[in-house]
Design a protein around this motif. Structure first.
Motif, mmCIF file in Angstrom:
data_model
loop_
_atom_site.group_PDB
_atom_site.id
_atom_site.type_symbol
_atom_site.label_atom_id
_atom_site.label_comp_id
_atom_site.label_asym_id
_atom_site.label_seq_id
_atom_site.Cartn_x
_atom_site.Cartn_y
_atom_site.Cartn_z
ATOM 1 N N LEU A 326 0.967 -1.413 -0.085
ATOM 2 C CA LEU A 326 0.130 -0.060 0.052
ATOM 3 C C LEU A 326 0.802 1.239 0.100
ATOM 4 O O LEU A 326 0.527 2.151 -0.628
ATOM 5 C CB LEU A 326 -0.965 0.049 1.093
ATOM 6 C CG LEU A 326 -2.069 -1.096 1.087
ATOM 7 C CD1 LEU A 326 -3.020 -0.951 2.320
ATOM 8 C CD2 LEU A 326 -2.945 -0.688 -0.125
ATOM 9 N N ARG A 330 0.310 3.879 -3.073
ATOM 10 C CA ARG A 330 -0.012 5.408 -2.908
ATOM 11 C C ARG A 330 0.951 6.255 -3.452
ATOM 12 O O ARG A 330 0.856 7.319 -3.937
ATOM 13 C CB ARG A 330 -0.343 5.503 -1.425
ATOM 14 C CG ARG A 330 -1.330 4.860 -0.931
ATOM 15 C CD ARG A 330 -1.482 5.389 0.672
ATOM 16 N NE ARG A 330 -2.925 4.818 1.102
ATOM 17 C CZ ARG A 330 -3.037 4.033 2.155
ATOM 18 N NH1 ARG A 330 -1.753 3.430 2.700
ATOM 19 N NH2 ARG A 330 -4.026 3.503 2.480
ATOM 20 N N VAL A 352 -7.922 -1.881 -2.176
ATOM 21 C CA VAL A 352 -7.123 -1.834 -0.946
ATOM 22 C C VAL A 352 -6.895 -3.552 -0.688
ATOM 23 O O VAL A 352 -5.536 -3.778 -0.462
ATOM 24 C CB VAL A 352 -7.308 -1.064 0.061
ATOM 25 C CG1 VAL A 352 -6.573 -1.316 1.318
ATOM 26 C CG2 VAL A 352 -7.495 0.495 -0.193
ATOM 27 N N ASP A 356 -3.508 -5.683 -1.338
ATOM 28 C CA ASP A 356 -2.732 -6.149 -0.437
ATOM 29 C C ASP A 356 -2.577 -7.625 -0.354
ATOM 30 O O ASP A 356 -1.849 -8.285 0.088
ATOM 31 C CB ASP A 356 -3.470 -5.751 0.879
ATOM 32 C CG ASP A 356 -2.817 -6.014 2.241
ATOM 33 O OD1 ASP A 356 -1.500 -5.697 2.337
ATOM 34 O OD2 ASP A 356 -3.290 -6.520 3.248
ATOM 35 N N ARG A 414 -2.506 -3.818 7.507
ATOM 36 C CA ARG A 414 -3.399 -2.857 6.950
ATOM 37 C C ARG A 414 -3.425 -1.466 7.425
ATOM 38 O O ARG A 414 -3.506 -0.650 6.943
ATOM 39 C CB ARG A 414 -4.495 -3.334 6.246
ATOM 40 C CG ARG A 414 -4.216 -4.425 5.033
ATOM 41 C CD ARG A 414 -5.518 -5.221 4.423
ATOM 42 N NE ARG A 414 -6.650 -4.136 4.214
ATOM 43 C CZ ARG A 414 -7.857 -4.391 4.377
ATOM 44 N NH1 ARG A 414 -8.311 -5.822 4.781
ATOM 45 N NH2 ARG A 414 -8.664 -3.510 4.211
ATOM 46 N N MET A 418 -2.522 2.229 6.842
ATOM 47 C CA MET A 418 -3.383 3.312 6.573
ATOM 48 C C MET A 418 -3.231 4.261 7.379
ATOM 49 O O MET A 418 -3.850 5.488 7.037
ATOM 50 C CB MET A 418 -4.993 2.550 6.704
ATOM 51 C CG MET A 418 -5.352 1.722 5.497
ATOM 52 S SD MET A 418 -6.883 1.049 6.189
ATOM 53 C CE MET A 418 -7.320 -0.149 4.500
#
Length: 449
Positions: A326, A330, A352, A356, A414, A418
């Motif tokens: 991730l 991004r 997402v 992942d 995750r 995030m």
């Protein structure tokens, strides 16, 4: 000493509600707008961190299209702002649509001051965290700035690069194709005392065998048909700099002996010449093959293996880099947003999950290509799995304990990704206490930096 208040823009055409909200939110610097034009002007002038917007704006009081137009324009003009949409009780679908277009959150009327306070506080907090992160990104200097990593194994690789850079040790980077061997070689060169000189690369798999020697060591005029003038090879061009031998495992055996002599003696002879030319270079090699196995098979010289592997650095594949998928996704989204002039704000929850869980057989190179493609295919503010051309391929476990452990570990990684490893924010996202999250991280050996 006065502290500057956070800026809040309220977009609401009801004058009474405007005044009520302005009075209630006196802890912020409040601006108000009654329609889209006024809102855009206020955004341009003040760049508010958070925007509280009614979907029903004039002249379309009964509909929501004017409100959607407003969200699109603000997202394009000030993509970092957190837009909170106010909707009626029966307007859930439009609220979800607004979030898909780029709004941060939604709130259903009638207004409950305490609930709205909490939503705004969280929006301001997230905005401030992102601002701090952006500031750190902009000011962060150093040769490893192109390496996006949070995984412990990858951070260890970065530390090895930093330690090795000042030396002349011959390094070999191993790992699957697309894991970033060239990026790390560039970092090694930039950190070294040789960074004022050239980094010269040659792909040993891309040059025909009969031309490889001339490409490496150069040739004299008349050395072979077509040799019209004396020409330097890659080794000579890298004088006092760094020579990068990519795909070293594909070098022909005959040439391996000549490369070994150069590494031992640090002199070369051009093809067709007899003059010994002293060379001072740092040599870095890379391969996606198992050189030690090749030495046992007789396809790679054992003495050359030990000469080029004074330090061997293994780069883990993307599927083994916990939390990095991730981070990289991004990073590439931001990079191609800037290059293409697009304004995609992120990924859908499904995307997402897919990013992942996907194995990424092509590693970082594949991810970069898919993110680049997704910006072309995306029709909304959020990239979907279809835009990426991927669908989740998580393995199906038959053991219930394995399923539970895998799900817990994946969810924690995750959540940390995030929230940029903010333990408080991650624990809230997961619905557990901070001590519980610390225990789970210890249980699954999850380390944050």
């Amino acid at each position: 000493m006065t502290t500057e208040k956070p800026k809040l823009l309220i977009i609401e055409d009801d004058k009474g509600l405007q005044s009520q909200l302005r009075w209630h939110f006196d802890q912020y610097e409040v601006f108000v707008a009654g329609n889209r034009d006024e809102a855009i002007t206020a955004v341009r002038l003040n760049e508010p961190a958070v925007i509280l917007q009614d979907l029903g704006l004039p002249p379309d009081h009964e509909g929501v299209e004017e409100g959607f137009h407003c969200i699109r324009e603000i997202s394009s003009l000030h993509p970092d702002a957190k837009i909170i949409v106010m909707t009626g009780n029966a307007d859930y679908e439009n609220a979800v649509r607004a979030v898909a277009m780029g709004a941060y959150d939604f709130y259903q009327k009638p207004v409950n001051a305490e609930t709205l306070d909490l939503i705004l506080q969280r929006a301001f907090h997230i905005y401030q965290l992102e601002e701090r992160h952006r500031a750190e990104e902009e000011t962060r200097q150093g040769p490893l700035q192109d390496v996006i990593a949070g995984d412990p194994a990858m951070l260890k690789v970065c530390r090895m690069i930093e330690k090795l850079a000042p030396s002349n040790v011959t390094c070999t980077l191993t790992g699957e194709s697309g894991t970033g061997k060239e990026v790390l070689t560039k970092a090694l060169h930039r950190l070294s005392p040789r960074n004022k000189k050239r980094l010269v690369a040659i792909n040993c798999a891309a040059v025909p065998e009969n031309l490889m020697e001339a490409e490496l060591f150069g040739y004299e005029k008349g050395a072979f048909t077509g040799a019209a003038k004396r020409t330097q090879g890659k080794v000579e061009m890298a004088q006092e700099g760094t020579l990068f031998l990519d795909e070293i495992g594909d070098m022909p055996l005959v040439l391996q002996a000549k490369l070994l002599r150069f590494l031992q003696e640090r002199v070369i002879e051009r093809v067709g010449g007899r003059e010994e030319i002293p060379i001072d270079v740092r040599v870095v090699c890379a391969t996606n093959k198992n050189l030690l196995e090749m030495t046992k098979e007789g396809t790679f010289r054992e003495d050359l293996y030990y000469r080029i592997c004074e330090m061997e650095i293994h780069i883990p594949p993307l599927r083994e880099r916990h939390g990095d998928k991730l981070l990289l996704a991004r990073h590439f989204l931001k990079m191609y947003n800037k290059q293409n002039g697009s304004n995609i704000s992120g990924f859908t929850p499904e995307a997402v999950d897919t990013i992942d869980s996907y194995a990424w057989p092509g590693n970082i190179r594949e991810m970069e290509n898919r993110i680049k493609r997704s910006l072309v295919m995306c029709d909304d503010k959020l990239v979907t799995s279809d835009d990426l051309g991927l669908h989740s391929n998580e393995s199906t476990f038959l053991n219930l304990r394995q399923v539970r452990h895998q799900a817990e570990k994946s969810a924690i990684i995750r959540a940390l990704g995030m929230t940029e490893s903010n333990i408080s924010a991650a624990s809230k996202l997961l619905g557990v206490t901070r001590p519980t999250l610390y225990d789970l991280m210890k249980k699954y050996n999850i380390i944050v930096n």
